[in-house]
Enzyme design. Structure first.
Site, PDB file in Angstrom:
ATOM      1  CG  HIS A   1      -1.923  -1.085   1.217  1.00  0.00           C
ATOM      2  ND1 HIS A   1      -3.081  -1.006   1.956  1.00  0.00           N
ATOM      3  CD2 HIS A   1      -1.981  -2.273   0.573  1.00  0.00           C
ATOM      4  CE1 HIS A   1      -3.807  -2.098   1.772  1.00  0.00           C
ATOM      5  NE2 HIS A   1      -3.146  -2.888   0.931  1.00  0.00           N
TER       6      HIS A   1
ATOM      7  CD  GLU B   1      -1.904   4.641   3.007  1.00  0.00           C
ATOM      8  OE1 GLU B   1      -3.016   5.211   3.000  1.00  0.00           O
ATOM      9  OE2 GLU B   1      -1.664   3.629   2.309  1.00  0.00           O
TER      10      GLU B   1
ATOM     11  CB  CYS C   1      -6.762   0.082   4.762  1.00  0.00           C
ATOM     12  SG  CYS C   1      -5.106  -0.638   4.663  1.00  0.00           S
TER      13      CYS C   1
ATOM     14  CB  CYS D   1      -2.140   1.918   5.841  1.00  0.00           C
ATOM     15  SG  CYS D   1      -1.854   1.115   4.246  1.00  0.00           S
TER      16      CYS D   1
END
Length: 156
Positions: free
Chosen positions: A53, A55, A83, A86
């Site tokens: 992801h 992040e 999410c 993250c």
């Protein structure tokens, strides 16, 4: 607040550029002392890595750049509310704060599971679509016993 908007704009720009390159609509940057330490874009489909992801990618790059696993003194700016993966990575990284633009409802509208996972984590595990269970293993605590016996361990 105006600097937050400047950094967020850059995160959104990273996300839009990533979509143009065939990636997911997420971008992030780690900032310390008014300077960008690292950036990240969603690389899940590009790298075939469900943990890549934006992040998490930015956190990984920032840790390498600063030669540390703790990003205290840093802020994560991200194009969308993190999410659960993250958000937890941000907590483990010891970031000072996280600032985001779009939210989990916007992500859901885009077809992403962020909202679903937030709701899932609030439910009893017995209702989850994937069983998460414990097994009674006699040596289950051996790794922690070994860890605690080391006087030279790095606390985190």
């Amino acid at each position: 607040m105006s600097s937050d908007l400047t950094w967020l704009t850059q995160a959104v720009d990273l996300a839009v550029a990533n979509v143009g390159d065939g990636g997911g609509p997420f971008g992030a940057l780690v900032v310390r002392d008014g300077a960008v330490v690292a950036t990240g874009q969603n690389r899940v489909t590009r790298d075939l890595d469900p943990t890549a992801h934006a992040e998490v990618t930015a956190i990984r790059v920032a840790c390498r750049a600063l030669d540390t696993f703790a990003l205290d003194g840093c802020t994560l700016y991200t194009s969308c509310e993190p999410c659960p993966l993250c958000l937890t990575a941000s907590l483990w990284a010891r970031l000072d704060r996280v600032v985001y633009a779009a939210d989990r409802h916007d992500a859901a509208r885009g077809g992403f599971d962020d909202l679903v996972f937030y709701e899932l984590l609030g439910r009893d595990r017995s209702t989850w679509p994937m069983p998460v269970v414990t097994a009674d293993l006699e040596s289950a605590t051996a790794p922690f016993d070994a860890w605690l016996s080391r006087a030279d361990r790095t606390h985190y």
